[in-house]
Write a protein that holds these residues in place. Structure first.
Motif, short mmCIF file in Angstrom:
data_model
loop_
_atom_site.label_atom_id
_atom_site.label_comp_id
_atom_site.label_asym_id
_atom_site.label_seq_id
_atom_site.Cartn_x
_atom_site.Cartn_y
_atom_site.Cartn_z
N GLU A 1 0.84 -1.20 0.00
CA GLU A 1 0.00 0.00 0.00
C GLU A 1 0.87 1.25 0.00
OE1 GLU A 1 -2.60 2.28 3.34
OE2 GLU A 1 -3.21 0.20 2.93
N TRP A 2 0.66 2.12 -1.00
CA TRP A 2 1.31 3.42 -1.05
C TRP A 2 0.27 4.48 -0.68
CZ3 TRP A 2 6.37 4.71 -1.88
CH2 TRP A 2 7.22 3.72 -2.38
N SER A 3 0.66 5.42 0.19
CA SER A 3 -0.29 6.44 0.63
C SER A 3 0.40 7.77 0.89
CB SER A 3 -1.00 5.98 1.91
OG SER A 3 -0.05 5.80 2.95
N ARG A 4 -0.42 8.82 1.02
CA ARG A 4 0.05 10.16 1.38
C ARG A 4 -0.84 10.68 2.49
NH1 ARG A 4 0.63 14.52 -3.28
NH2 ARG A 4 0.52 15.88 -1.46
N ALA A 5 -0.28 10.86 3.67
CA ALA A 5 -1.07 11.22 4.85
C ALA A 5 -1.78 12.56 4.73
CB ALA A 5 -0.18 11.21 6.10
N ASP A 6 -1.27 13.44 3.86
CA ASP A 6 -1.85 14.78 3.74
C ASP A 6 -3.04 14.82 2.78
OD1 ASP A 6 0.07 14.21 1.70
OD2 ASP A 6 0.04 16.33 1.12
N LEU A 7 -3.40 13.67 2.21
CA LEU A 7 -4.51 13.62 1.26
C LEU A 7 -5.74 12.95 1.88
CD1 LEU A 7 -2.72 12.57 -2.05
CD2 LEU A 7 -3.24 14.88 -1.24
N ASN A 8 -6.89 13.20 1.29
CA ASN A 8 -8.14 12.55 1.71
C ASN A 8 -8.99 12.24 0.48
OD1 ASN A 8 -10.24 11.54 3.23
ND2 ASN A 8 -11.03 13.55 3.82
N PRO A 9 -9.12 10.95 0.11
CA PRO A 9 -8.52 9.78 0.77
C PRO A 9 -7.01 9.75 0.56
CG PRO A 9 -9.59 9.15 -1.28
CD PRO A 9 -9.94 10.58 -1.06
N ASP A 10 -6.31 9.06 1.45
CA ASP A 10 -4.84 9.08 1.43
C ASP A 10 -4.24 8.00 0.55
OD1 ASP A 10 -5.38 6.83 2.92
OD2 ASP A 10 -4.05 7.36 4.59
N LEU A 11 -5.05 7.08 0.02
CA LEU A 11 -4.53 5.96 -0.75
C LEU A 11 -4.04 6.37 -2.14
CD1 LEU A 11 -4.09 2.88 -0.64
CD2 LEU A 11 -6.30 2.63 -1.80
N VAL A 12 -2.81 6.03 -2.45
CA VAL A 12 -2.22 6.31 -3.76
C VAL A 12 -2.25 5.06 -4.64
CG1 VAL A 12 -0.09 6.95 -4.97
CG2 VAL A 12 -0.75 8.15 -2.88
N HIS A 13 -1.94 3.90 -4.04
CA HIS A 13 -1.96 2.64 -4.80
C HIS A 13 -2.07 1.47 -3.84
CE1 HIS A 13 -1.05 0.53 -8.67
NE2 HIS A 13 -0.74 -0.45 -7.84
N LEU A 14 -2.94 0.50 -4.16
CA LEU A 14 -3.12 -0.69 -3.32
C LEU A 14 -2.99 -1.94 -4.17
CD1 LEU A 14 -3.86 -2.07 -0.65
CD2 LEU A 14 -6.28 -1.81 -1.28
N HIS A 15 -2.12 -2.86 -3.70
CA HIS A 15 -1.85 -4.12 -4.40
C HIS A 15 -2.04 -5.28 -3.43
CE1 HIS A 15 0.48 -6.93 -7.01
NE2 HIS A 15 0.87 -7.43 -5.84
N GLU A 16 -2.86 -6.26 -3.83
CA GLU A 16 -3.09 -7.45 -3.01
C GLU A 16 -3.23 -8.67 -3.92
OE1 GLU A 16 -5.45 -6.00 1.02
OE2 GLU A 16 -6.61 -6.65 -0.72
N ASP A 17 -2.53 -9.76 -3.58
CA ASP A 17 -2.67 -11.02 -4.33
C ASP A 17 -2.56 -10.81 -5.84
OD1 ASP A 17 -3.04 -12.45 -1.97
OD2 ASP A 17 -5.19 -12.02 -1.96
N ARG A 18 -1.51 -10.09 -6.23
CA ARG A 18 -1.21 -9.85 -7.65
C ARG A 18 -2.25 -8.96 -8.35
NH1 ARG A 18 2.88 -13.21 -9.55
NH2 ARG A 18 3.41 -14.95 -8.17
N ARG A 19 -3.12 -8.32 -7.61
CA ARG A 19 -4.16 -7.46 -8.20
C ARG A 19 -4.06 -6.04 -7.64
NH1 ARG A 19 -9.72 -9.94 -6.87
NH2 ARG A 19 -10.41 -8.18 -8.18
N THR A 20 -4.47 -5.08 -8.44
CA THR A 20 -4.52 -3.67 -8.01
C THR A 20 -5.98 -3.28 -7.76
OG1 THR A 20 -2.52 -3.10 -9.25
CG2 THR A 20 -3.97 -1.30 -8.63
#
Length: 227
Positions: free
Chosen positions: A43-62
């Motif tokens: 999980e890549w994120s930026r705490a100063d953003l809302n939502p803070d998620l930049v990129h999420l990868h799980e089980d070879r999927r985005t």
């Protein structure tokens, strides 16, 4: 635009990367796992953003559902690097608003990494501490301008003068002491209508906006130096 990958120590930050607006940039983290981590959660994120998620990868999927809309269609993880235990997030078409601190969370909170992304505008130059760097301005004069007055300055300094040229001579009396012995104008470029200021042995304190005044206030150019 070409991809930019520049990582180094900067102003006390552990890891920083620089890019210009419009570039593609890669934020990279070597997990030292020495194995395929494609099935792990990244999980890549930026705490100063809302939502803070930049990129999420799980089980070879985005997963894009909770991704901040500003990054939609601009992020991708390198599958090849994941197979080698390296997390490389490529961010395309960099914007000024992308500047900030990015946190990579790998599998658990114990595997956390932060990288600072610095973004410069189109008229920006980047250098590492100790490098020599050239700030250049094409006046479009298409003639020898060696006898013209050329002044480079930084408004945030006192005195603000970085380099002064008049009638083919450089004058150092009013030059800021921090630049003493470190600036030089290319005579060859001046003969082609180009103002190229070489700054030697770059320091962190050299970072800032440099203004070139050529003959009159109507010929003014500003370039940002990122160190």
């Amino acid at each position: 635009m070409s991809e930019v990958i520049r990582s180094f120590v900067l102003l006390g930050e552990a890891h920083s990367v620089m890019a210009l607006v419009g570039d593609d940039v890669t934020l990279s983290y070597d997990t030292k796992q020495l194995k395929d981590i494609s099935e792990e959660t990244v999980e890549w994120s930026r705490a100063d953003l809302n939502p803070d998620l930049v990129h999420l990868h799980e089980d070879r999927r985005t997963f894009y559902k909770q991704q901040n809309p500003a990054y939609r269609g601009r992020t991708v993880l390198s599958e090849e690097d994941l197979e080698r235990g390296i997390i490389s997030l490529r961010l395309s078409r960099v914007r000024l608003a992308d500047e900030g601190n990015y946190t990579c969370l790998f599998s658990s909170v114990h595997n956390q990494y932060t990288v600072q992304l610095l973004v410069g505008e189109a008229h920006s130059v980047m250098a590492l501490v100790g490098d020599d760097v050239t700030l250049s301005y094409d006046t479009k004069q298409l003639k020898d301008i060696s006898e013209e007055t050329v002044e480079w300055s930084r408004a945030d300094l006192k005195p603000d003068l970085v380099h002064l040229l008049e009638d083919r001579r450089s004058f150092y009396k009013l030059q800021n002491p921090a630049y003493r012995g470190r600036t030089e104008l290319s005579e060859e470029d001046l003969e082609r209508g180009i103002i190229s200021l070489k700054l030697s042995r770059v320091r962190l304190a050299d970072e800032g906006n440099y203004t070139c005044l050529f003959s009159s206030v109507h010929n003014q150019y500003t370039v940002q130096l990122l160190v």
